[in-house]
Design a protein around this motif. Structure first.
Motif, PDB file in Angstrom:
ATOM      1  N   SER A 119       0.829  -1.213   0.000  1.00 33.58           N
ATOM      2  CA  SER A 119       0.000   0.000   0.000  1.00 33.58           C
ATOM      3  C   SER A 119       0.861   1.260   0.000  1.00 33.58           C
ATOM      4  CB  SER A 119      -0.968   0.009   1.192  1.00 33.58           C
ATOM      5  OG  SER A 119      -0.310   0.263   2.414  1.00 33.58           O
ATOM      6  N   ARG A 120       2.008   1.216   0.662  1.00 31.87           N
ATOM      7  CA  ARG A 120       2.917   2.378   0.662  1.00 31.87           C
ATOM      8  C   ARG A 120       3.475   2.637  -0.742  1.00 31.87           C
ATOM      9  NH1 ARG A 120       3.690   3.838   5.924  1.00 31.87           N
ATOM     10  NH2 ARG A 120       3.420   2.180   7.461  1.00 31.87           N
ATOM     11  N   LYS A 121       3.708   1.569  -1.493  1.00 29.37           N
ATOM     12  CA  LYS A 121       4.167   1.729  -2.878  1.00 29.37           C
ATOM     13  C   LYS A 121       3.039   2.230  -3.771  1.00 29.37           C
ATOM     14  CE  LYS A 121       7.739  -1.789  -2.572  1.00 29.37           C
ATOM     15  NZ  LYS A 121       8.106  -3.165  -2.905  1.00 29.37           N
ATOM     16  N   HIS A 122       1.839   1.709  -3.525  1.00 35.48           N
ATOM     17  CA  HIS A 122       0.675   2.046  -4.353  1.00 35.48           C
ATOM     18  C   HIS A 122       0.174   3.462  -4.070  1.00 35.48           C
ATOM     19  CE1 HIS A 122      -2.312   0.375  -7.109  1.00 35.48           C
ATOM     20  NE2 HIS A 122      -3.230   1.034  -6.439  1.00 35.48           N
ATOM     21  N   TRP A 123       0.151   3.840  -2.793  1.00 33.38           N
ATOM     22  CA  TRP A 123      -0.305   5.158  -2.370  1.00 33.38           C
ATOM     23  C   TRP A 123       0.738   5.793  -1.455  1.00 33.38           C
ATOM     24  CZ3 TRP A 123      -4.141   1.151  -1.477  1.00 33.38           C
ATOM     25  CH2 TRP A 123      -5.163   1.139  -2.431  1.00 33.38           C
ATOM     26  N   PRO A 124       1.796   6.386  -2.026  1.00 33.59           N
ATOM     27  CA  PRO A 124       2.816   7.015  -1.171  1.00 33.59           C
ATOM     28  C   PRO A 124       2.187   8.113  -0.306  1.00 33.59           C
ATOM     29  CG  PRO A 124       3.532   6.927  -3.464  1.00 33.59           C
ATOM     30  CD  PRO A 124       2.085   6.533  -3.445  1.00 33.59           C
ATOM     31  N   GLY A 125       2.670   8.227   0.894  1.00 34.13           N
ATOM     32  CA  GLY A 125       2.167   9.252   1.807  1.00 34.13           C
ATOM     33  C   GLY A 125       0.900   8.817   2.513  1.00 34.13           C
ATOM     34  N   GLY A 126       0.567   9.540   3.553  1.00 38.30           N
ATOM     35  CA  GLY A 126      -0.644   9.246   4.312  1.00 38.30           C
ATOM     36  C   GLY A 126      -0.470   8.062   5.245  1.00 38.30           C
ATOM     37  N   ARG A 127      -1.551   7.717   5.897  1.00 35.27           N
ATOM     38  CA  ARG A 127      -1.535   6.607   6.850  1.00 35.27           C
ATOM     39  C   ARG A 127      -1.865   5.319   6.117  1.00 35.27           C
ATOM     40  NH1 ARG A 127      -4.919   7.604  11.756  1.00 35.27           N
ATOM     41  NH2 ARG A 127      -3.462   6.162  12.708  1.00 35.27           N
ATOM     42  N   HIS A 128      -1.323   4.220   6.621  1.00 39.49           N
ATOM     43  CA  HIS A 128      -1.487   2.926   5.968  1.00 39.49           C
ATOM     44  C   HIS A 128      -2.032   1.865   6.918  1.00 39.49           C
ATOM     45  CE1 HIS A 128       0.228   4.091   2.102  1.00 39.49           C
ATOM     46  NE2 HIS A 128       0.865   4.972   2.846  1.00 39.49           N
ATOM     47  N   ASN A 129      -2.837   2.315   7.885  1.00 36.93           N
ATOM     48  CA  ASN A 129      -3.482   1.377   8.803  1.00 36.93           C
ATOM     49  C   ASN A 129      -4.396   0.447   8.009  1.00 36.93           C
ATOM     50  OD1 ASN A 129      -2.578   3.711  10.157  1.00 36.93           O
ATOM     51  ND2 ASN A 129      -3.872   3.246  11.904  1.00 36.93           N
ATOM     52  N   LEU A 130      -4.616  -0.729   8.528  1.00 33.98           N
ATOM     53  CA  LEU A 130      -5.418  -1.731   7.841  1.00 33.98           C
ATOM     54  C   LEU A 130      -6.796  -1.204   7.454  1.00 33.98           C
ATOM     55  CD1 LEU A 130      -5.761  -4.671   6.844  1.00 33.98           C
ATOM     56  CD2 LEU A 130      -6.525  -5.242   9.156  1.00 33.98           C
ATOM     57  N   ASP A 131      -7.491  -0.563   8.383  1.00 40.83           N
ATOM     58  CA  ASP A 131      -8.843  -0.081   8.082  1.00 40.83           C
ATOM     59  C   ASP A 131      -8.843   0.985   6.991  1.00 40.83           C
ATOM     60  OD1 ASP A 131      -7.537   1.594   9.939  1.00 40.83           O
ATOM     61  OD2 ASP A 131      -9.409   2.201  10.903  1.00 40.83           O
ATOM     62  N   ILE A 132      -7.832   1.840   6.988  1.00 45.22           N
ATOM     63  CA  ILE A 132      -7.743   2.907   5.982  1.00 45.22           C
ATOM     64  C   ILE A 132      -7.481   2.320   4.594  1.00 45.22           C
ATOM     65  CG2 ILE A 132      -6.329   4.864   5.207  1.00 45.22           C
ATOM     66  CD1 ILE A 132      -5.961   5.508   8.261  1.00 45.22           C
ATOM     67  N   ILE A 133      -6.540   1.403   4.512  1.00 47.50           N
ATOM     68  CA  ILE A 133      -6.204   0.802   3.215  1.00 47.50           C
ATOM     69  C   ILE A 133      -7.329  -0.102   2.731  1.00 47.50           C
ATOM     70  CG2 ILE A 133      -4.532  -0.628   1.974  1.00 47.50           C
ATOM     71  CD1 ILE A 133      -3.629   2.285   2.810  1.00 47.50           C
ATOM     72  N   ALA A 134      -7.964  -0.823   3.641  1.00 45.38           N
ATOM     73  CA  ALA A 134      -9.115  -1.646   3.255  1.00 45.38           C
ATOM     74  C   ALA A 134     -10.192  -0.760   2.620  1.00 45.38           C
ATOM     75  CB  ALA A 134      -9.665  -2.394   4.461  1.00 45.38           C
ATOM     76  N   ALA A 135     -10.479   0.384   3.242  1.00 44.91           N
ATOM     77  CA  ALA A 135     -11.487   1.307   2.695  1.00 44.91           C
ATOM     78  C   ALA A 135     -11.074   1.806   1.310  1.00 44.91           C
ATOM     79  CB  ALA A 135     -11.704   2.473   3.654  1.00 44.91           C
ATOM     80  N   ARG A 136      -9.791   2.106   1.128  1.00 45.80           N
ATOM     81  CA  ARG A 136      -9.306   2.540  -0.192  1.00 45.80           C
ATOM     82  C   ARG A 136      -9.513   1.460  -1.248  1.00 45.80           C
ATOM     83  NH1 ARG A 136      -3.570   5.716   0.711  1.00 45.80           N
ATOM     84  NH2 ARG A 136      -4.489   7.477   1.808  1.00 45.80           N
ATOM     85  N   CYS A 137      -9.513   0.212  -0.805  1.00 43.17           N
ATOM     86  CA  CYS A 137      -9.708  -0.914  -1.729  1.00 43.17           C
ATOM     87  C   CYS A 137     -11.177  -1.310  -1.845  1.00 43.17           C
ATOM     88  CB  CYS A 137      -8.855  -2.111  -1.277  1.00 43.17           C
ATOM     89  SG  CYS A 137      -7.092  -1.836  -1.480  1.00 43.17           S
ATOM     90  N   GLY A 138     -12.061  -0.531  -1.221  1.00 43.43           N
ATOM     91  CA  GLY A 138     -13.485  -0.795  -1.321  1.00 43.43           C
ATOM     92  C   GLY A 138     -14.004  -1.818  -0.326  1.00 43.43           C
TER      93      GLY A 138
END
Length: 162
Positions: A119-138
């Motif tokens: 997720s850090r490679k896919h979306w540099p910057g910001g927070r990468h907590n599980l719930d945040i990245i899960a939401a970004r992935c729908g």
């Protein structure tokens, strides 16, 4: 990645071998085909306040739970031949290695991938907590810090970005 096992551990205290629950989601051909969850009697067997605050588990929940080797006997055939995926692989892989050491089990050197690193490679910057990245992935993570819910979210992320 189309074939993998997403895995998540919760610990009873700050010692990595103190796994008290595990969630595993098996993905084959890009589809979830199996899910596994179990409580585990932690080793060492005590809970600290902060860990219990995070996941809601206590000594009462695991006093009659199986020990790790019994649980792993159920997981091992499910994950055979599959790479493992975790969100924050450094934590989950170190828990797995630590509990294997405690029970003097031979660690098979599992191939491990990390959705947090991806997720850090896919979306540099910001927070990468599980719930945040899960939401970004729908994916709507409703029961964060329940091992199976977290493994399900990890699988959803892996299917999108790994």
């Amino acid at each position: 990645m189309q074939d993998f096992a997403a895995i998540d551990f919760e610990t009873a205290n700050n010692i990595r071998s103190s796994v008290c629950s595990v969630g595993v989601v098996i993905v084959r051909d890009g589809e979830v085909v199996n899910k596994f969850y179990s409580l585990i009697k932690p080793e060492p067997e005590y809970y600290n306040y902060w860990c219990s605050q995070v996941h809601g588990l206590s000594a009462e929940d695991t006093e009659n739970a199986p020990v790790f080797p019994e649980v792993w006997k159920q997981i091992e055939p499910l994950i055979e031949g599959l790479p493992l995926v975790a969100h924050n692989k450094a934590f989950d892989e170190s828990c797995l290695k630590a509990v294997f050491r405690v029970y003097q089990m031979d660690y098979p050197d599992y191939e491990f991938y990390c959705t947090c690193v991806a997720s850090r490679k896919h979306w540099p910057g910001g927070r990468h907590n599980l719930d945040i990245i899960a939401a970004r992935c729908g994916y709507d993570l409703k029961n964060h810090h329940h091992a199976l819910a977290d493994a399900e979210a990890c699988a959803a992320i892996a299917l999108k970005i790994i």
